[in-house]
Design a protein around this motif. Structure first.
Motif, mmCIF file in Angstrom:
data_model
loop_
_atom_site.group_PDB
_atom_site.id
_atom_site.type_symbol
_atom_site.label_atom_id
_atom_site.label_comp_id
_atom_site.label_asym_id
_atom_site.label_seq_id
_atom_site.Cartn_x
_atom_site.Cartn_y
_atom_site.Cartn_z
ATOM 1 N N ILE A 29 31.661 -8.439 38.601
ATOM 2 C CA ILE A 29 31.073 -8.306 37.270
ATOM 3 C C ILE A 29 32.004 -8.980 36.265
ATOM 4 O O ILE A 29 33.189 -8.712 36.222
ATOM 5 C CB ILE A 29 30.790 -6.835 36.904
ATOM 6 C CG1 ILE A 29 30.021 -6.737 35.590
ATOM 7 C CG2 ILE A 29 32.037 -6.000 36.879
ATOM 8 C CD1 ILE A 29 29.376 -5.391 35.344
ATOM 9 N N PHE A 30 31.434 -9.932 35.535
ATOM 10 C CA PHE A 30 32.140 -10.661 34.497
ATOM 11 C C PHE A 30 31.261 -10.640 33.252
ATOM 12 O O PHE A 30 30.137 -10.150 33.281
ATOM 13 C CB PHE A 30 32.409 -12.111 34.932
ATOM 14 C CG PHE A 30 33.303 -12.222 36.132
ATOM 15 C CD1 PHE A 30 34.667 -12.037 36.025
ATOM 16 C CD2 PHE A 30 32.770 -12.498 37.385
ATOM 17 C CE1 PHE A 30 35.499 -12.133 37.128
ATOM 18 C CE2 PHE A 30 33.582 -12.602 38.501
ATOM 19 C CZ PHE A 30 34.955 -12.412 38.374
ATOM 20 N N SER A 31 31.752 -11.216 32.171
ATOM 21 C CA SER A 31 30.970 -11.203 30.938
ATOM 22 C C SER A 31 29.698 -12.028 31.050
ATOM 23 O O SER A 31 28.734 -11.782 30.343
ATOM 24 C CB SER A 31 31.819 -11.708 29.770
ATOM 25 O OG SER A 31 32.227 -13.041 30.015
ATOM 26 N N ASN A 32 29.667 -13.017 31.967
ATOM 27 C CA ASN A 32 28.491 -13.879 32.062
ATOM 28 C C ASN A 32 27.756 -13.817 33.404
ATOM 29 O O ASN A 32 26.793 -14.536 33.613
ATOM 30 C CB ASN A 32 28.877 -15.325 31.770
ATOM 31 C CG ASN A 32 29.865 -15.866 32.785
ATOM 32 O OD1 ASN A 32 30.463 -15.120 33.560
ATOM 33 N ND2 ASN A 32 30.050 -17.170 32.775
ATOM 34 N N ASP A 45 27.214 -9.975 40.309
ATOM 35 C CA ASP A 45 26.783 -10.196 41.689
ATOM 36 C C ASP A 45 26.703 -8.862 42.402
ATOM 37 O O ASP A 45 27.495 -7.955 42.126
ATOM 38 C CB ASP A 45 27.798 -11.064 42.456
ATOM 39 C CG ASP A 45 27.838 -12.492 41.970
ATOM 40 O OD1 ASP A 45 26.962 -12.875 41.179
ATOM 41 O OD2 ASP A 45 28.741 -13.223 42.388
ATOM 42 N N GLY A 46 25.769 -8.761 43.343
ATOM 43 C CA GLY A 46 25.697 -7.525 44.106
ATOM 44 C C GLY A 46 24.608 -7.527 45.144
ATOM 45 O O GLY A 46 23.969 -8.546 45.417
ATOM 46 N N PHE A 74 21.740 -10.340 44.852
ATOM 47 C CA PHE A 74 21.459 -10.973 43.567
ATOM 48 C C PHE A 74 22.721 -11.558 42.982
ATOM 49 O O PHE A 74 23.830 -11.128 43.297
ATOM 50 C CB PHE A 74 20.812 -9.983 42.586
ATOM 51 C CG PHE A 74 21.646 -8.760 42.305
ATOM 52 C CD1 PHE A 74 22.576 -8.751 41.276
ATOM 53 C CD2 PHE A 74 21.490 -7.609 43.076
ATOM 54 C CE1 PHE A 74 23.331 -7.610 41.025
ATOM 55 C CE2 PHE A 74 22.236 -6.478 42.825
ATOM 56 C CZ PHE A 74 23.173 -6.491 41.789
ATOM 57 N N ASN A 75 22.544 -12.559 42.132
ATOM 58 C CA ASN A 75 23.607 -13.200 41.382
ATOM 59 C C ASN A 75 23.029 -13.419 39.987
ATOM 60 O O ASN A 75 22.396 -14.427 39.729
ATOM 61 C CB ASN A 75 23.987 -14.525 42.047
ATOM 62 C CG ASN A 75 25.095 -15.244 41.325
ATOM 63 O OD1 ASN A 75 25.220 -15.160 40.106
ATOM 64 N ND2 ASN A 75 25.894 -15.987 42.066
ATOM 65 N N ALA A 76 23.186 -12.424 39.135
ATOM 66 C CA ALA A 76 22.496 -12.407 37.844
ATOM 67 C C ALA A 76 23.302 -13.082 36.750
ATOM 68 O O ALA A 76 24.516 -12.911 36.654
ATOM 69 C CB ALA A 76 22.202 -10.959 37.441
#
Length: 185
Positions: A152-155, A158-159, A179-181
């Protein structure tokens, strides 16, 4: 004969201590390979139930911090997955809510689905629903399972997820995938 035994002994040592560990270490798991195929901003889910199908589409997320009238702060990660198949839009959405304490934001790791027996106000846990018009006219709501946040990053987020959804008629769907949102703009 003695040279042949020495040669085969050296060969066996090389085979057992050099080649076999290399083969074992280079194997990898099927789950990792599937996860790596997910492109940025997309999702890929297998859906099983009354009908089985594969759902590929766009993946976006939003981070929201809410404060109630009592001063309690809740961080929410809203995951949205949409797919357009046969001209019909299918949507899966999940909210991961965590009470803010020392750090801000939803954390990495496994987020287990809790029973939702009250309103979402001051809710901490995972809530989700699916609008899959091609499967049922009724919406499906999350019943059990896990959502795993691996990065998890600001932009980007993934999970993986493995959840069971159920509608008002008791029909169930099992959804599993990665997913890779991208952040929703």
């Amino acid at each position: 004969m003695l040279k042949l035994i020495q040669f085969s002994g050296k060969f066996l040592k090389i085979f057992f201590f050099g080649i076999i560990p290399f083969i074992l270490l280079s194997g990898g798991s099927k789950g990792d390979v599937d996860y790596l195929r997910i492109e940025k901003g997309t999702c890929s889910f297998n859906v099983e139930g009354n009908i089985n199908f594969h759902l590929d589409g766009l993946a976006t997320f939003t981070n929201v911090t809410e404060q109630d009238k009592f001063g309690n702060t809740t961080d929410k990660l809203l995951l949205s997955f949409t797919s357009g198949t046969d001209g019909e839009i299918q949507t899966l959405e999940f909210i991961i809510a965590a009470k803010s304490k020392k750090h801000h934001g939803v954390t990495l790791g496994v987020h287990r689905i809790k029973n939702l027996d009250r309103l979402l106000n001051r809710f901490s846990g995972v809530y989700g629903f699916a609008d899959l018009g091609s499967v049922s006219e009724l919406p499906f709501f999350i019943k059990s399972g896990d959502i795993i946040i691996t990065e998890i990053f600001s932009n980007k987020v993934d999970g993986k997820l493995e959840v069971q959804l159920e509608n008002a008629n008791g029909e169930t769907l099992n959804v599993e995938g990665s997913f890779n949102a991208d952040i929703k703009v």
